[in-house]
Design a protein around this motif. Structure first.
Motif, PDB file in Angstrom:
ATOM      1  N   SER A  97       1.190  -2.991 -13.748  1.00 55.73           N
ATOM      2  CA  SER A  97       0.904  -3.975 -13.120  1.00 55.73           C
ATOM      3  C   SER A  97       1.282  -4.594 -11.795  1.00 55.73           C
ATOM      4  CB  SER A  97       0.671  -5.581 -14.037  1.00 55.73           C
ATOM      5  OG  SER A  97       0.409  -5.769 -14.670  1.00 55.73           O
ATOM      6  N   ASP A 138      -4.129  -5.757  -7.829  1.00 55.39           N
ATOM      7  CA  ASP A 138      -4.887  -7.060  -7.414  1.00 55.39           C
ATOM      8  C   ASP A 138      -4.665  -7.845  -8.872  1.00 55.39           C
ATOM      9  OD1 ASP A 138      -5.477  -6.342  -5.382  1.00 55.39           O
ATOM     10  OD2 ASP A 138      -7.451  -5.669  -5.591  1.00 55.39           O
ATOM     11  N   PHE A 190      -2.109  -0.464 -11.906  1.00 57.22           N
ATOM     12  CA  PHE A 190      -3.303  -2.289 -11.645  1.00 57.22           C
ATOM     13  C   PHE A 190      -2.665  -2.421 -10.819  1.00 57.22           C
ATOM     14  CE2 PHE A 190      -4.783  -1.276 -16.159  1.00 57.22           C
ATOM     15  CZ  PHE A 190      -6.136  -1.701 -15.801  1.00 57.22           C
ATOM     16  N   ASP A 205       0.949  -1.398   0.201  1.00 54.45           N
ATOM     17  CA  ASP A 205       0.349   0.076   0.016  1.00 54.45           C
ATOM     18  C   ASP A 205       0.572   1.229  -0.412  1.00 54.45           C
ATOM     19  OD1 ASP A 205      -2.116  -1.358   0.040  1.00 54.45           O
ATOM     20  OD2 ASP A 205      -2.789  -1.644   1.972  1.00 54.45           O
ATOM     21  N   ILE A 221      -9.065  -3.716 -16.838  1.00 54.92           N
ATOM     22  CA  ILE A 221     -10.256  -3.390 -16.096  1.00 54.92           C
ATOM     23  C   ILE A 221     -11.346  -4.733 -16.012  1.00 54.92           C
ATOM     24  CG2 ILE A 221     -12.153  -1.631 -15.609  1.00 54.92           C
ATOM     25  CD1 ILE A 221     -10.568   0.427 -16.867  1.00 54.92           C
ATOM     26  N   GLY A 238     -10.814  -8.148 -14.066  1.00 51.25           N
ATOM     27  CA  GLY A 238     -10.990  -7.734 -12.191  1.00 51.25           C
ATOM     28  C   GLY A 238      -9.964  -7.358 -11.609  1.00 51.25           C
ATOM     29  N   ALA A 239      -8.440  -7.159 -12.165  1.00 49.98           N
ATOM     30  CA  ALA A 239      -7.685  -5.508 -11.913  1.00 49.98           C
ATOM     31  C   ALA A 239      -8.313  -4.588 -11.693  1.00 49.98           C
ATOM     32  CB  ALA A 239      -6.256  -6.171 -12.835  1.00 49.98           C
ATOM     33  N   LYS A 240      -7.372  -3.670 -10.164  1.00 47.19           N
ATOM     34  CA  LYS A 240      -8.161  -2.343 -10.294  1.00 47.19           C
ATOM     35  C   LYS A 240      -7.001  -1.542 -10.351  1.00 47.19           C
ATOM     36  CE  LYS A 240      -9.693  -0.333  -5.375  1.00 47.19           C
ATOM     37  NZ  LYS A 240      -9.739  -0.030  -4.708  1.00 47.19           N
ATOM     38  N   LEU A 241      -8.037  -1.042 -11.330  1.00 47.16           N
ATOM     39  CA  LEU A 241      -7.207   0.295 -11.964  1.00 47.16           C
ATOM     40  C   LEU A 241      -6.916   1.639 -10.937  1.00 47.16           C
ATOM     41  CD1 LEU A 241      -6.012   1.494 -14.877  1.00 47.16           C
ATOM     42  CD2 LEU A 241      -8.422   3.091 -14.978  1.00 47.16           C
ATOM     43  N   VAL A 242      -5.790   2.015 -10.496  1.00 45.59           N
ATOM     44  CA  VAL A 242      -5.918   2.676  -9.289  1.00 45.59           C
ATOM     45  C   VAL A 242      -5.361   4.661  -9.502  1.00 45.59           C
ATOM     46  CG1 VAL A 242      -5.829   1.306  -7.295  1.00 45.59           C
ATOM     47  CG2 VAL A 242      -3.769   2.263  -8.629  1.00 45.59           C
TER      48      VAL A 242
END
Length: 501
Positions: free
Chosen positions: A411, A393, A391, A320, A365, A368-372
């Motif tokens: 990634s 996850d 991305f 994080d 997207i 299922g990966a999270k675009l932050v």
């Protein structure tokens, strides 16, 4: 000669553009040449989508003319017959001329492929000039072999030039990646026919003219322009090309191997794609530097690098913190006109390439990966601009983690221990660059030995100089550029056994 002050503002660079001649021909037999049939291809600048110039589209006959000229230059020994010291001195003069024209060449790079002009000047030209000068200085310091202990014979092992070397190079570093090959082939005594990428030939065309001014004889360094499917294929199939060296995509590299098999079974040396792992352990000696470098490794050159740190593999305990820091750096980037000295992130190379990169973001997207950070939509306005994407996850086996996007798409994957970090890093068809951040010296050694890659950077990324080789494993290719080892693919070993009785 008094040097013109380097431009310091966007307007300064625009003024220089107004007075700069854009090459509009090939460089063959020491002069500018058009395609025999008159065919041309438009060169579009990613800066705003406008056409800069129309360049010759060489066909098989044009390629044959260039190769025959290079072959004749090799056979009459106008270059190979010079003393190594003389060849080296000419290369050094070439480097000096490139340095004198550094602003002009940086401008050409910025216009043809969108690299920020300050980066082109300080990074691309620095590497190009240094490498040519390094090979020039090496020229008379290479040694052949004579095995000892022979009482009744003398054995000599010599390295000899091969003849005509064909080099096909990509658009992302039009000067750097060409000079990974050209000066090594020249200093060994070969002739070279270079086909730069159709998107970015201007800087190397001007460089070839300067090489001739430095003393490289006509025919020794030829440049043909055109498409890969016609011009590149003709080079790959030409029977008088002794060796072909290529940097570019994996698919094209495989095609070139096929062309060699169809013709004279010439060696084909490949530097192909990458999906470089950038591994951060919790004990990274400078976590702030590791985070800043992770952001740089995906945004430098707008992510258009075979060694881009596109897989950020982070220990779960610091994920994080690392992701937040990377996003903060990317969000602060100055995205804009490559001729603005304040620009840190320029456009992608073409409208087509932008569509492809954004399609990969959309696919990520959907996976299922999270675009932050970032978007699957282009930035508004002229030119082929995007925002870098991050991305989390990400499934290690997904397309996001496996496919070379060749753009600013990061990634983020996590690991729990050293063994899992190695497993994730090696879970790739590629093996070019890699990086490890740790303060544990033993771990750094273990990781560097375990990672399947041609280059491992420890507590840094994309570092090195002319003295160390650069090359990959697996689908990233084979053979090395740079260093003394870069000469090996451009020479052949000969054994001479002399009986003394």
């Amino acid at each position: 000669m008094t040097r013109t002050p380097t431009p310091t503002t966007r307007q300064d660079w625009l003024d220089l553009l107004e007075s700069t001649r854009l090459p509009a021909a090939m460089w063959v037999d020491g002069e500018w040449a058009q395609a025999r049939g008159g065919a041309t291809l438009p060169l579009v600048t990613p800066r705003d989508g406008s056409v800069l110039v129309h360049l010759p589209a060489a066909d098989e006959g044009d390629v044959d003319r260039a190769v025959r000229g290079a072959r004749q230059a090799f056979l009459d020994r106008r270059w190979a017959g010079l003393e190594p010291r003389e060849r080296g001195e000419i290369l050094i003069r070439w480097a000096d001329l490139l340095d004198r024209h550094r602003d002009e060449l940086a401008l050409l790079v910025a216009m043809e492929m969108g690299k920020p002009v300050v980066t082109a000047r300080s990074v691309e030209l620095r590497t190009t000039i240094n490498l040519i000068r390094w090979y020039g200085e090496l020229a008379d310091k290479l040694m052949d072999e004579s095995p000892r202990g022979r009482g009744e014979a003398v054995a000599l092992v010599t390295r000899e030039p091969l003849g005509v070397i064909a080099a096909i190079t990509p658009w992302n570093f039009p000067m750097t990646l060409s000079t990974f090959k050209v000066p090594a082939a020249l200093v060994a005594g070969n002739s070279v026919v270079l086909k730069p990428a159709s998107q970015s030939p201007l800087s190397m065309l001007r460089a070839a003219e300067l090489a001739h001014q430095a003393g490289v004889p006509a025919g020794v360094f030829q440049i043909v322009t055109g498409s890969g499917s016609v011009t590149g294929a003709a080079l790959g199939r030409h029977p008088d090309v002794a060796t072909l060296t290529f940097t570019g995509s994996t698919d094209v590299g495989k095609q070139l191997l096929g062309y060699a098999a169809e013709s004279n079974a010439k060696p084909v040396w490949l530097e192909l794609g990458g999906k470089s792992p950038n591994i951060i352990f919790p004990d990274a000696p400078d976590m702030a530097k590791a985070i800043e470098t992770a952001a740089w490794a995906i945004h430098f050159n707008s992510g258009q690098m075979c060694t881009a740190g596109s897989r950020l593999i982070v220990h779960e305990s610091v994920r994080d913190t690392v992701v937040a820091g990377v996003v903060e750096h990317l969000a602060a980037l100055r995205i804009g006109d490559p001729l603005d000295p304040a620009t840190q992130f320029g456009p992608l190379s073409s409208e087509r390439h932008r569509r492809e990169v954004l399609a990969e973001v959309t696919s990520g997207i959907s996976s299922g990966a999270k675009l932050v950070h970032g978007s699957d939509s282009p930035r508004t306005g002229p030119g082929w601009y995007v925002d870098p994407a991050v991305f989390v996850d990400v499934d290690p086996d997904s397309r996001l983690a496996q496919h070379e996007i060749f753009g600013p798409v990061l990634s983020v994957l996590t690991f729990s221990d050293e063994e899992s970090a190695v497993r994730i890093a090696n879970n790739s068809d590629y093996g070019l660059g890699s990086s490890v951040w740790t303060a544990d010296l033993a771990r750094a050694h273990r990781m560097s030995r375990a990672i399947e890659a041609g280059v491992v950077w420890v507590n840094c990324f994309e570092e090195g100089d002319s003295s160390v080789p650069f090359g990959g494993r697996k689908l990233s290719g084979h053979g090395s550029d740079k260093s003394v080892h870069g000469l090996e693919k451009f020479t052949a070993l000969k054994t001479t056994w002399i009986a003394l009785t």
